[in-house]
Enzyme design. Structure first.
Site, short mmCIF file in Angstrom:
data_model
loop_
_atom_site.label_atom_id
_atom_site.label_comp_id
_atom_site.label_asym_id
_atom_site.label_seq_id
_atom_site.Cartn_x
_atom_site.Cartn_y
_atom_site.Cartn_z
N GLU A 1 -11.36 -0.16 -3.18
CA GLU A 1 -10.65 0.54 -2.11
C GLU A 1 -9.47 1.30 -2.71
OE1 GLU A 1 -9.53 -2.54 0.61
OE2 GLU A 1 -8.15 -3.50 -0.77
N ASP B 1 0.84 -1.21 0.00
CA ASP B 1 0.00 0.00 0.00
C ASP B 1 0.87 1.26 0.00
OD1 ASP B 1 -2.22 -1.68 0.25
OD2 ASP B 1 -2.23 -1.54 2.44
#
Length: 317
Positions: free
Chosen positions: A198, A32
């Site tokens: 997301e 991420d």
């Protein structure tokens, strides 16, 4: 555990559709990722885990060196997961400080909080934790408050956020440290399957705001990888205002499961996602991926990057 041979057996159709990632030397692990370039020319890479991993390098190609954590003691937010922070998003504010938004949560939970820290250098040991932005979820809302992304639209600072459930949202900030009083607005939703959407990232280019996001299964590939095409991938919609009305290349609303794929599994790249875009002599798409010739676990994830090309107003790699 998925064996090396099983990893190699992933569909060979996942090849040749996209450019391979740019060169990466040194410690290229990432998860991420958040990426920012210091005024002195150094690149700083931030990743999910513990107090947010920090790596630095003299160029995008590296060599990358892990140098420490942003918040080695975790977050001051009194919430489950405050020692294992997620999804850092970093930018330089108008005041010259660097701001990092992070998520406090646990896997599969909608009980989440978005926090913020600031620094004058981005170096380990320089970050001050300011705790919660005031943006949280407890299961009674339609959204999950993780995966924050900051952008300034006109004179208004906003955060984009969200994961699964009712999708991606946007909320105005009162300043870099706190949200405003207006309610969040839903900007994207995936009605299919488990509503896997997301990692929103909003980027302005050529009169449009491009909403990049990740869809599909994000991890667990080392124990049970999904059917072909159901793993992580990077999609995009765009809007002329950045405040809603996002549509994909075919005109399908992002609120109605729209999204044009920018990058998906190919060659040695499996499940690319958790992305952002850095302006660095042009737009650079950065992300993590699982190498198909590895064990596909999170610990094997790699930092990927590609320069974006724009074809008929849409990003490609």
């Amino acid at each position: 555990m998925l064996s090396f041979l099983a990893a190699l057996s992933l569909p060979l159709a996942l090849v040749n559709a996209y450019a391979n990632p740019g060169t990466c030397n040194g410690n290229c692990w990432a998860h991420d990722p958040g990426l920012w370039k210091h005024d002195d020319g150094r690149y700083f890479l931030f990743s999910t885990g513990n107090g947010i991993h920090i790596s630095s390098a003299p160029s995008l190609q590296g060599p990358w060196t892990e140098v420490g954590y942003a918040l080695p003691d975790g977050s001051s937010i009194n919430h489950d997961g405050n020692k294992n922070l997620w999804a850092p998003d970093v930018h330089k504010g108008d005041d010259g400080k660097y701001y990092m938004y992070y998520s406090v949560s646990t896997l599969g939970s909608q009980n989440s909080v978005i926090g913020v820290a600031s620094s004058t250098t981005m170096e380990p040991g320089s970050w001050t934790d300011h705790g919660s932005t005031g943006l949280s979820s407890d299961g009674s809302q339609g959204y999950n408050t993780i995966d924050a992304n900051w952008i300034k639209i006109g004179d208004q600072q906003v955060l984009n956020f969200g994961s699964y459930w009712q999708g991606l949202y946007q909320i105005d900030l009162a300043g870099p440290l706190k949200i405003g009083t207006a309610a969040p607005v839903n900007i994207a939703y995936n009605a299919t399957g488990q509503h896997a959407i997301e990692a929103s990232f909003l980027y302005q280019q050529n009169g449009f705001y491009y909403l990049f996001f990740s869809s599909g299964k994000a991890n667990g590939y080392d124990t049970s990888f999904p059917a072909q095409g159901e793993e992580y991938r990077i999609n995009v919609c765009r809007s002329s205002t950045g405040r809603g009305d996002f549509v994909d290349k075919n005109g399908v609303s992002c609120l109605q499961s729209g999204g044009t794929t920018v990058l998906a599994s190919h060659d040695n790249v499996y499940g690319p996602g958790g992305q952002g875009v850095l302006e660095d002599n042009g737009a650079v798409l950065y992300y993590h991926y699982a190498p198909r010739n590895g064990d596909l676990s999170v610990s094997s994830y790699q930092f990927g990057w590609n320069r974006l090309n724009w074809v008929d107003g849409w990003p490609t790699v």
